[in-house]
Enzyme design. Structure first.
Site, PDB file in Angstrom:
ATOM      1  N   SER A 103       0.806  -1.224   0.000  1.00  0.00           N
ATOM      2  CA  SER A 103       0.000   0.000   0.000  1.00  0.00           C
ATOM      3  C   SER A 103       0.838   1.273   0.000  1.00  0.00           C
ATOM      4  CB  SER A 103      -0.926   0.025   1.220  1.00  0.00           C
ATOM      5  OG  SER A 103      -1.941  -0.932   1.120  1.00  0.00           O
ATOM      6  N   THR A 179      -1.603   4.641   3.779  1.00  0.00           N
ATOM      7  CA  THR A 179      -2.337   5.516   2.858  1.00  0.00           C
ATOM      8  C   THR A 179      -2.388   6.967   3.329  1.00  0.00           C
ATOM      9  OG1 THR A 179      -3.629   3.705   1.943  1.00  0.00           O
ATOM     10  CG2 THR A 179      -4.570   5.909   1.747  1.00  0.00           C
ATOM     11  N   PHE A 276      -9.596   8.270  17.312  1.00  0.00           N
ATOM     12  CA  PHE A 276     -10.758   7.619  17.910  1.00  0.00           C
ATOM     13  C   PHE A 276     -10.503   6.193  18.389  1.00  0.00           C
ATOM     14  CE2 PHE A 276     -12.081  10.696  14.669  1.00  0.00           C
ATOM     15  CZ  PHE A 276     -12.758  11.599  15.474  1.00  0.00           C
ATOM     16  N   GLU A 320      -9.900   7.792   3.123  1.00  0.00           N
ATOM     17  CA  GLU A 320      -9.603   6.376   2.901  1.00  0.00           C
ATOM     18  C   GLU A 320     -10.571   5.456   3.635  1.00  0.00           C
ATOM     19  OE1 GLU A 320      -6.041   3.049   3.505  1.00  0.00           O
ATOM     20  OE2 GLU A 320      -6.356   4.618   5.003  1.00  0.00           O
ATOM     21  N   ASP A 325      -9.307  -3.262   3.176  1.00  0.00           N
ATOM     22  CA  ASP A 325      -8.081  -4.044   2.974  1.00  0.00           C
ATOM     23  C   ASP A 325      -7.876  -5.069   4.074  1.00  0.00           C
ATOM     24  OD1 ASP A 325      -5.245  -4.335   1.770  1.00  0.00           O
ATOM     25  OD2 ASP A 325      -4.811  -3.751   3.836  1.00  0.00           O
ATOM     26  N   ASP A 371      -5.755   1.363  -4.244  1.00  0.00           N
ATOM     27  CA  ASP A 371      -4.305   1.325  -4.389  1.00  0.00           C
ATOM     28  C   ASP A 371      -3.810  -0.001  -4.946  1.00  0.00           C
ATOM     29  OD1 ASP A 371      -5.218   0.145  -2.066  1.00  0.00           O
ATOM     30  OD2 ASP A 371      -3.596   0.871  -0.794  1.00  0.00           O
ATOM     31  N   HIS A 494      -2.043  -9.229  -1.122  1.00  0.00           N
ATOM     32  CA  HIS A 494      -2.597  -8.363  -2.151  1.00  0.00           C
ATOM     33  C   HIS A 494      -2.614  -9.106  -3.485  1.00  0.00           C
ATOM     34  CE1 HIS A 494      -1.203  -4.501   0.167  1.00  0.00           C
ATOM     35  NE2 HIS A 494      -2.149  -5.188   0.797  1.00  0.00           N
TER      36      HIS A 494
END
Length: 530
Positions: A103, A179, A276, A320, A325, A371, A494
């Site tokens: 990524s 990202t 968060f 994002e 992913d 990506d 991936h």
């Protein structure tokens, strides 16, 4: 001059004229696109390859039909917001050293226009993530990158900031994950999360000076890289520094719950930091079912736009859907599809918000892409209306399709991945591993730590396939079947395939055809006049 020669000259003249007209049209189109977009919203669905997009659309259709029977002819005919954007392209995703990208360099290619090695974030092509022995340039979550190991390269966010525009990054991962980090950070190895955090803090010794007075909005997870052990026992920081306090001292408003974010008055907020969760934020399915006090991606997007869009010079915002992913790595298709739909909802939120501020998006470019892909496949010949998370029922007879072993199979499968109760070859052969540490890893792999440690439901990858007839393949914790077992859940890789890109608004007409990921940078830069 004979007739044949005259005809040849006439044809050649017409061809030359056509080529000139075509070139003129192309140049005119390019020039017309340049600088149209004062505002750029770049949506990135991490790992959201074509199969995931298609499956999410069908899943959305199933949900729509369940809520409104008869509203669609079939779930396949549902519409995703991203696919309503008028321009589309395909993107090649390979990195400098990998047919299948990580990524970090794939998103960095979009943000910088530079090809990099896997695990490198927004650095020159000569940068390496490991030393000559293969050891990563990290110590814990601190960088050990030598200062001579490559150079920082400009990002779209930095270029926008230099133009006086407001800038922001929003993610459901930690804000220092690959990202979002590529937009504001420069580092030789993506795993130096503490250092990446420091680069976002104005006044810190490691601050990225190209951010000028700072990223205006930064929302996501990652408390453990910003807060010290003294106030956060789960901290990964080793220096005792409170980066949140440092950012508050520079004028940032800080929030750490969904409730607090909702209470933010964007009209009175100049800079906003929201962290968060300790690390990644919850999957959308878990956020809702467990009633967690975390904001949705849509809520974060709307608040970010509320702050950034006050700038008359424009803004750059990256959003994002990062946990798409992670669910795919886990071969947990249900959570991947739920997060993809949450990502799509955030796109709708942005379009609605900006159409009120900028009718017709005359000054706003919206780009949606991924990506990289994953090793997920859409399987068999299922009938129209077949549940996307279910077993395949054939289109010819509507009966369960059978493999050569006489057992059914699901519509979605993975080429590789992990299985509960398994560990990787490397873990099993680690010279530092002990029987107790191996046993712990095996036991931990059997349950979902993000869902009250409920057991995974997964067909085994063994000498013979499990019969999935009696399995609830729609269960939240069902893991799709895999072709190659790589270890425990989360081990799936991936995929190296091309991904889709969708675009709309100002300057969007130049996004078409098939291109390398580094060319996307050039097109956004052109459209935004950066």
């Amino acid at each position: 001059m004979n007739t044949t020669t005259m005809n040849r000259i006439t044809r050649n003249t017409r061809l030359a004229a056509a080529l000139v007209c075509t070139a003129a049209g192309t140049l005119a189109g390019s020039a017309h696109a340049a600088g149209e977009a004062r505002n750029v919203i770049f949506f990135l669905g991490d790992g959201m390859g074509p199969v995931t997009v298609t499956a999410a659309r069908i899943y959305k259709g199933e949900k729509q039909l369940a809520a409104q029977p008869g509203s669609l002819v079939s779930p396949e005919r549902a519409n995703l917001v991203m696919q309503s954007l008028p321009y589309a392209a395909r993107v090649k995703t390979f990195s400098l050293d990998g047919q299948t990208t990580d990524s970090a360099p794939s998103m960095a290619a979009y943000m910088t226009g530079v090809k990099m090695r896997n695990e490198v974030i927004s650095m020159s092509s000569d940068t390496t993530a490991v030393d000559g022995t293969g050891k990563q340039y990290i110590n814990g979550e601190d960088t050990t990158c030598p200062p001579t190991n490559g150079k920082a390269v400009d990002t779209l966010l930095e270029l926008a900031k230099a133009k006086g525009r407001s800038v922001g990054a929003v993610s459901t991962t930690r804000v220092g994950h690959a990202t979002p980090a590529t937009t504001y950070s420069h580092i030789c190895n993506r795993n130096g999360y503490n250092t990446i955090a420091e680069q976002s803090v104005p006044g810190h010794a490691n601050y990225n000076p190209k951010l000028l007075d700072g990223v205006d909005v930064l929302l996501g997870g990652g408390q453990r890289n910003y807060l010290p052990v003294a106030t956060n026992p789960g901290s990964k920081r080793t220096d005792g520094v409170d980066l949140v306090a440092a950012m508050k001292a520079k004028g940032y408003t800080y929030v750490d719950t969904g409730t607090k974010l909702k209470a933010i008055d964007t009209a009175a907020t100049g800079k906003l930091l929201g962290l968060f969760s300790q690390s990644e934020m919850a999957y959308e399915l878990d956020r809702v079912k467990q009633s967690l006090d975390q904001p949705s991606l849509s809520e974060m997007t709307e608040k970010a736009l509320g702050v950034l869009s006050k700038n008359d010079k424009g803004f750059f915002l990256m959003v994002e859907g990062g946990r798409i992913d992670h669910a795919l790595h886990g071969t947990n298709a249900k959570r991947a599809l739920e997060d993809t739909l949450a990502f799509d909802t955030a796109i709708q939120t942005a379009l609605d918000f900006m159409n009120k501020k900028d009718p017709g998006l005359k000054n706003t470019l919206v780009v949606v892409t991924a990506d990289h892909d994953h090793a997920i496949a859409f399987n068999g010949y299922p009938k129209i209306g077949n549940p996307i998370l279910g077993l395949v029922n054939g289109y010819a007879d509507g009966k369960p399709s059978k493999a050569a072993d006489g057992k059914p199979y699901t519509a979605l499968v993975f080429g590789n991945g992990g299985r509960p109760g398994s560990i990787s070859y490397g873990e099993a052969n680690d010279p530092n591993a002990t029987p107790d540490s191996i046993a712990k890893k095996i036991n931990d792999s059997k349950v979902n730590s993000e869902d009250s440690k409920k057991p995974w439901i997964a067909p085994a990858r063994a000498a013979s396939r499990d019969d999935q007839t009696a399995m609830d393949t729609t269960d939240d914790n069902f893991l799709q079947e895999v072709g190659i077992n790589l270890g425990s859940p989360g081990a799936e890789t991936h995929g190296g395939g091309d991904v889709m890109l969708f675009a709309g608004g100002a300057g969007s007409k130049i996004f078409k055809g098939t291109m390398e990921n580094i060319k996307v940078f050039n097109k956004v830069k052109e459209a935004a006049g950066l």
